[in-house]
Design a protein around this motif. Structure first.
Motif, PDB file in Angstrom:
ATOM      1  N   ALA A 247       0.833  -1.212   0.000  1.00 58.01           N
ATOM      2  CA  ALA A 247       0.000   0.000   0.000  1.00 58.01           C
ATOM      3  C   ALA A 247       0.864   1.258   0.000  1.00 58.01           C
ATOM      4  CB  ALA A 247      -0.921  -0.016   1.212  1.00 58.01           C
ATOM      5  N   LYS A 248       1.940   1.250   0.777  1.00 57.73           N
ATOM      6  CA  LYS A 248       2.848   2.415   0.816  1.00 57.73           C
ATOM      7  C   LYS A 248       3.563   2.583  -0.528  1.00 57.73           C
ATOM      8  CE  LYS A 248       2.629   3.563   5.271  1.00 57.73           C
ATOM      9  NZ  LYS A 248       1.460   4.373   5.569  1.00 57.73           N
ATOM     10  N   LEU A 249       3.946   1.456  -1.114  1.00 55.43           N
ATOM     11  CA  LEU A 249       4.645   1.540  -2.401  1.00 55.43           C
ATOM     12  C   LEU A 249       3.732   2.158  -3.459  1.00 55.43           C
ATOM     13  CD1 LEU A 249       6.549  -1.898  -2.542  1.00 55.43           C
ATOM     14  CD2 LEU A 249       7.452   0.333  -1.883  1.00 55.43           C
ATOM     15  N   VAL A 250       2.439   1.801  -3.410  1.00 54.14           N
ATOM     16  CA  VAL A 250       1.492   2.364  -4.387  1.00 54.14           C
ATOM     17  C   VAL A 250       1.378   3.881  -4.196  1.00 54.14           C
ATOM     18  CG1 VAL A 250      -0.919   2.386  -5.157  1.00 54.14           C
ATOM     19  CG2 VAL A 250       0.206   0.207  -4.677  1.00 54.14           C
ATOM     20  N   LEU A 251       1.327   4.328  -2.944  1.00 54.02           N
ATOM     21  CA  LEU A 251       1.268   5.777  -2.695  1.00 54.02           C
ATOM     22  C   LEU A 251       2.519   6.468  -3.230  1.00 54.02           C
ATOM     23  CD1 LEU A 251      -0.175   6.010   0.940  1.00 54.02           C
ATOM     24  CD2 LEU A 251      -1.330   6.510  -1.224  1.00 54.02           C
ATOM     25  N   ALA A 252       3.664   5.852  -2.981  1.00 59.53           N
ATOM     26  CA  ALA A 252       4.926   6.440  -3.464  1.00 59.53           C
ATOM     27  C   ALA A 252       4.939   6.456  -4.993  1.00 59.53           C
ATOM     28  CB  ALA A 252       6.114   5.646  -2.929  1.00 59.53           C
ATOM     29  N   ALA A 253       4.396   5.403  -5.608  1.00 62.25           N
ATOM     30  CA  ALA A 253       4.370   5.335  -7.081  1.00 62.25           C
ATOM     31  C   ALA A 253       3.452   6.415  -7.645  1.00 62.25           C
ATOM     32  CB  ALA A 253       3.918   3.957  -7.540  1.00 62.25           C
ATOM     33  N   GLU A 254       2.329   6.643  -6.960  1.00 61.04           N
ATOM     34  CA  GLU A 254       1.400   7.673  -7.420  1.00 61.04           C
ATOM     35  C   GLU A 254       2.081   9.028  -7.448  1.00 61.04           C
ATOM     36  OE1 GLU A 254      -2.879   5.981  -6.181  1.00 61.04           O
ATOM     37  OE2 GLU A 254      -2.128   7.638  -4.968  1.00 61.04           O
ATOM     38  N   SER A 255       2.822   9.327  -6.392  1.00 61.50           N
ATOM     39  CA  SER A 255       3.456  10.648  -6.369  1.00 61.50           C
ATOM     40  C   SER A 255       4.622  10.703  -7.347  1.00 61.50           C
ATOM     41  CB  SER A 255       3.871  11.043  -4.949  1.00 61.50           C
ATOM     42  OG  SER A 255       5.104  10.488  -4.622  1.00 61.50           O
ATOM     43  N   ALA A 256       5.236   9.556  -7.655  1.00 62.22           N
ATOM     44  CA  ALA A 256       6.366   9.570  -8.592  1.00 62.22           C
ATOM     45  C   ALA A 256       5.916   9.686 -10.045  1.00 62.22           C
ATOM     46  CB  ALA A 256       7.211   8.314  -8.413  1.00 62.22           C
ATOM     47  N   MET A 257       4.783   9.036 -10.399  1.00 64.94           N
ATOM     48  CA  MET A 257       4.471   8.993 -11.841  1.00 64.94           C
ATOM     49  C   MET A 257       2.980   8.899 -12.158  1.00 64.94           C
ATOM     50  SD  MET A 257       4.498   5.207 -12.743  1.00 64.94           S
ATOM     51  CE  MET A 257       3.591   4.336 -11.494  1.00 64.94           C
ATOM     52  N   LEU A 258       2.138   9.047 -11.148  1.00 63.57           N
ATOM     53  CA  LEU A 258       0.681   9.080 -11.323  1.00 63.57           C
ATOM     54  C   LEU A 258       0.106   7.752 -11.805  1.00 63.57           C
ATOM     55  CD1 LEU A 258      -1.617  11.044 -10.878  1.00 63.57           C
ATOM     56  CD2 LEU A 258      -1.364  11.838 -13.230  1.00 63.57           C
ATOM     57  N   SER A 259       0.559   7.320 -13.003  1.00 60.59           N
ATOM     58  CA  SER A 259      -0.002   6.097 -13.564  1.00 60.59           C
ATOM     59  C   SER A 259       1.042   5.460 -14.479  1.00 60.59           C
ATOM     60  CB  SER A 259      -1.262   6.476 -14.355  1.00 60.59           C
ATOM     61  OG  SER A 259      -1.327   5.824 -15.590  1.00 60.59           O
ATOM     62  N   HIS A 260       0.894   4.157 -14.680  1.00 64.45           N
ATOM     63  CA  HIS A 260       1.786   3.479 -15.625  1.00 64.45           C
ATOM     64  C   HIS A 260       1.399   3.791 -17.051  1.00 64.45           C
ATOM     65  CE1 HIS A 260       4.211   1.109 -13.017  1.00 64.45           C
ATOM     66  NE2 HIS A 260       3.149   0.934 -12.259  1.00 64.45           N
ATOM     67  N   SER A 261       2.244   3.397 -17.985  1.00 66.71           N
ATOM     68  CA  SER A 261       1.863   3.454 -19.388  1.00 66.71           C
ATOM     69  C   SER A 261       0.800   2.374 -19.629  1.00 66.71           C
ATOM     70  CB  SER A 261       3.075   3.180 -20.280  1.00 66.71           C
ATOM     71  OG  SER A 261       2.625   2.772 -21.546  1.00 66.71           O
ATOM     72  N   THR A 262      -0.417   2.815 -19.870  1.00 65.59           N
ATOM     73  CA  THR A 262      -1.503   1.868 -20.131  1.00 65.59           C
ATOM     74  C   THR A 262      -1.183   1.059 -21.391  1.00 65.59           C
ATOM     75  OG1 THR A 262      -2.993   3.494 -19.199  1.00 65.59           O
ATOM     76  CG2 THR A 262      -4.003   1.723 -20.459  1.00 65.59           C
ATOM     77  N   PHE A 263      -0.704   1.747 -22.399  1.00 68.11           N
ATOM     78  CA  PHE A 263      -0.415   1.095 -23.677  1.00 68.11           C
ATOM     79  C   PHE A 263       0.609  -0.031 -23.505  1.00 68.11           C
ATOM     80  CE2 PHE A 263       2.147   0.893 -27.597  1.00 68.11           C
ATOM     81  CZ  PHE A 263       1.169   0.443 -28.463  1.00 68.11           C
ATOM     82  N   ASN A 264       1.729   0.280 -22.852  1.00 68.47           N
ATOM     83  CA  ASN A 264       2.759  -0.754 -22.673  1.00 68.47           C
ATOM     84  C   ASN A 264       2.218  -1.953 -21.899  1.00 68.47           C
ATOM     85  OD1 ASN A 264       4.401   1.083 -23.857  1.00 68.47           O
ATOM     86  ND2 ASN A 264       5.948   1.103 -22.248  1.00 68.47           N
ATOM     87  N   GLN A 265       1.427  -1.678 -20.881  1.00 63.20           N
ATOM     88  CA  GLN A 265       0.885  -2.795 -20.088  1.00 63.20           C
ATOM     89  C   GLN A 265      -0.032  -3.659 -20.947  1.00 63.20           C
ATOM     90  OE1 GLN A 265       0.064  -1.848 -15.644  1.00 63.20           O
ATOM     91  NE2 GLN A 265      -0.497  -0.053 -16.815  1.00 63.20           N
ATOM     92  N   LEU A 266      -0.799  -3.011 -21.830  1.00 60.20           N
ATOM     93  CA  LEU A 266      -1.713  -3.797 -22.672  1.00 60.20           C
ATOM     94  C   LEU A 266      -0.944  -4.619 -23.712  1.00 60.20           C
ATOM     95  CD1 LEU A 266      -4.726  -1.333 -23.109  1.00 60.20           C
ATOM     96  CD2 LEU A 266      -4.583  -3.372 -21.673  1.00 60.20           C
ATOM     97  N   VAL A 267       0.165  -4.054 -24.204  1.00 58.21           N
ATOM     98  CA  VAL A 267       0.995  -4.830 -25.142  1.00 58.21           C
ATOM     99  C   VAL A 267       1.530  -6.072 -24.424  1.00 58.21           C
ATOM    100  CG1 VAL A 267       3.157  -4.847 -26.475  1.00 58.21           C
ATOM    101  CG2 VAL A 267       1.639  -2.845 -26.581  1.00 58.21           C
ATOM    102  N   VAL A 268       2.022  -5.872 -23.206  1.00 57.38           N
ATOM    103  CA  VAL A 268       2.600  -6.999 -22.465  1.00 57.38           C
ATOM    104  C   VAL A 268       1.500  -8.004 -22.078  1.00 57.38           C
ATOM    105  CG1 VAL A 268       3.784  -7.636 -20.322  1.00 57.38           C
ATOM    106  CG2 VAL A 268       4.584  -5.694 -21.662  1.00 57.38           C
ATOM    107  N   ARG A 269       0.333  -7.493 -21.720  1.00 55.70           N
ATOM    108  CA  ARG A 269      -0.805  -8.360 -21.402  1.00 55.70           C
ATOM    109  C   ARG A 269      -1.106  -9.288 -22.581  1.00 55.70           C
ATOM    110  NH1 ARG A 269      -6.278  -5.463 -19.207  1.00 55.70           N
ATOM    111  NH2 ARG A 269      -7.333  -6.524 -20.909  1.00 55.70           N
ATOM    112  N   ARG A 270      -1.160  -8.684 -23.751  1.00 56.65           N
ATOM    113  CA  ARG A 270      -1.458  -9.440 -24.968  1.00 56.65           C
ATOM    114  C   ARG A 270      -0.339 -10.442 -25.272  1.00 56.65           C
ATOM    115  NH1 ARG A 270      -5.273  -8.374 -29.307  1.00 56.65           N
ATOM    116  NH2 ARG A 270      -6.437  -7.107 -27.854  1.00 56.65           N
ATOM    117  N   TYR A 271       0.903  -9.996 -25.071  1.00 55.93           N
ATOM    118  CA  TYR A 271       2.052 -10.874 -25.303  1.00 55.93           C
ATOM    119  C   TYR A 271       1.956 -12.108 -24.402  1.00 55.93           C
ATOM    120  CZ  TYR A 271       6.948 -12.417 -25.336  1.00 55.93           C
ATOM    121  OH  TYR A 271       8.093 -13.167 -25.438  1.00 55.93           O
TER     122      TYR A 271
END
Ligand code: PMP
Length: 410
Positions: A247-271
């Motif tokens: 939970a703390k890591l997610v908070l830290a990630a939010e302040s560092a970059m808001l959100s991941h690259s949705t596109f990259n995650q979907l490419v990897v999901r499909r892969y």
């Protein structure tokens, strides 16, 4: 923060006339690029605008499920809720340090260890202490002593950072017995372990060892990455952590970059969903295994007396130690004149050690280039040995506790 020696080297090592045994770049050209291109195209045509929208800082839930499946190959049981996707495992290292380390806290690492982990811990002003390794991994007695001494001195040790498989840079894998000892020591001292395992599935011989995570009682944060088994350019890594930490890591990630690259995650999901990725890892393993054999074979037949090196069962790296009085850092510009590059050992220690050592990577050059690289390297070492024999050892005594400065490379 200081520029890492590996980064300073990239400019030199990427010149075409140089055989680079320096960088740890995966050979992504071995991927079926057309098919990956089709996957990327399908993401846009089938997922539409959703692929271009913000996502969550914890990462796509389906991808997190797939990551849990992926980790079962290493014997790790997990639930998607405890996984946080990160921008490569590098971001996980940053987030963990951000969450746990206050200036002056001790972080224990193997000696040597991954250069960018050192830089991250140093950026948060950790007091980085090294624990020696032998060919079975970190010395558990020394780890025990370091933890006892820190407790006696009233110092806080925030975690022990380890790369148990095919360690970067030493190429060493922690034995099963050593893993059990390390777990016992860290549990007794109530110290968190950060287990960094980006190379675990790249095994060319020998038997897989159980992860520390699977032997732990909630005192291990496990880091994984697709950088070496798929592509570092997609920047998909993860941390598996007990839920309070996650939970703390997610908070830290939010302040560092808001959100991941949705596109990259979907490419990897499909892969991971549609591609025979287990077969792809086998393809990588036979290619890297051949390169490892080329490097070890060339070192065996060509290196002068007095040199020693490790024999990794997987991963990307061999750690070589030079004959007495030869300084790998001072030799580097002359090695570049011989048209070969490596990373001097000093970059992998926080305290200036490692001048007699170097990291040799076998992941990127072809077997033929590797053999030629070793031929050139041996030319450089023999030149240094002649200089040493004529003028005496040039090796400067490293200053205890100081990071050796990054050289200005030609
Ligand atoms: N840990 C180790 C031991 C590594 O060698 C690397 C990459 N060289 C990383 C973490 C970071 O990799 P990535 O961020 O691409 O997952």
């Amino acid at each position: 923060m200081v520029a890492s020696e590996v980064r300073a080297l990239f400019a030199v090592a990427s010149r075409p006339e140089i055989v680079s045994l320096a960088g740890g770049m995966p050979n992504v050209a071995a991927l079926p690029l057309d098919q990956i291109g089709d996957l990327a195209k399908d993401v846009i045509s089938e997922e539409g605008a959703a692929a271009l929208q913000y996502g969550s800082a914890q990462g796509d839930p389906v991808l997190r499920e797939q990551i849990c499946d992926y980790m079962t190959l290493e014997g790790v049981r997990s639930v998607p809720d405890d996984v946080i996707v990160t921008v490569g495992s590098q971001q996980a290292l940053d987030l963990i340090t951000r969450v746990f380390v206050d200036p002056g806290d001790i972080v224990l690492t193997e000696a040597p260890t991954y250069v960018t982990a050192i830089n991250t811990f140093a950026a948060f002003q950790a007091d980085i202490r090294h624990v020696s390794m032998d060919d079975e991994g970190v010395d558990a007695d020394e780890l025990d002593r370091a933890l006892t001494e820190a407790a006696k001195a009233g110092r806080t040790v925030k975690f022990f950072y380890t790369i148990p498989n095919f360690q970067n840079p030493a190429g060493i894998t922690m034995s099963a017995e050593r893993r059990a000892r390390v777990m016992e020591v860290c549990e007794r001292h109530d110290v968190l372990i950060v287990e960094d395992n980006p190379y675990g599935l790249l095994r060319y011989d020998g038997e897989p060892q159980p992860t520390l995570y699977s032997q732990g009682e909630g005192n291990v944060i496990y880091l994984g990455s697709l950088s070496k088994t798929l592509s570092p350019g997609l920047r998909i890594g993860w941390a598996l952590a007990p839920s309070a930490v996650r939970a703390k890591l997610v908070l830290a990630a939010e302040s560092a970059m808001l959100s991941h690259s949705t596109f990259n995650q979907l490419v990897v999901r499909r892969y991971l969903n549609t591609f025979p990725w287990r077969e792809q890892i086998k393809t990588f393993n036979s290619m890297y295994g051949e390169r490892r054999d080329a490097l070890l074979g060339a070192l065996n037949t060509m290196m002068p007396d007095g040199c020693t090196w490790t024999r990794p069962e997987g991963g990307f790296f061999v750690w070589a130690t030079l004959p007495e009085g030869i300084d790998a850092k001072a030799m580097l510009p002359r090695a570049v004149n011989h048209r070969v590059a490596y990373v001097p050992g000093t970059g992998f220690f926080a305290d200036g050690r490692g001048r007699d050592s170097m990291r040799l990577s076998f992941c990127y050059p072809t077997p033929e280039q590797i053999r030629e690289g070793v031929r050139r390297l041996v030319g450089a070492i023999e030149g240094e040995m002649d200089l040493r024999d004529t003028f005496g050892p040039a090796m400067a005594t490293p200053t205890e506790g100081s990071q050796a400065p990054t050289p200005d490379l030609p």
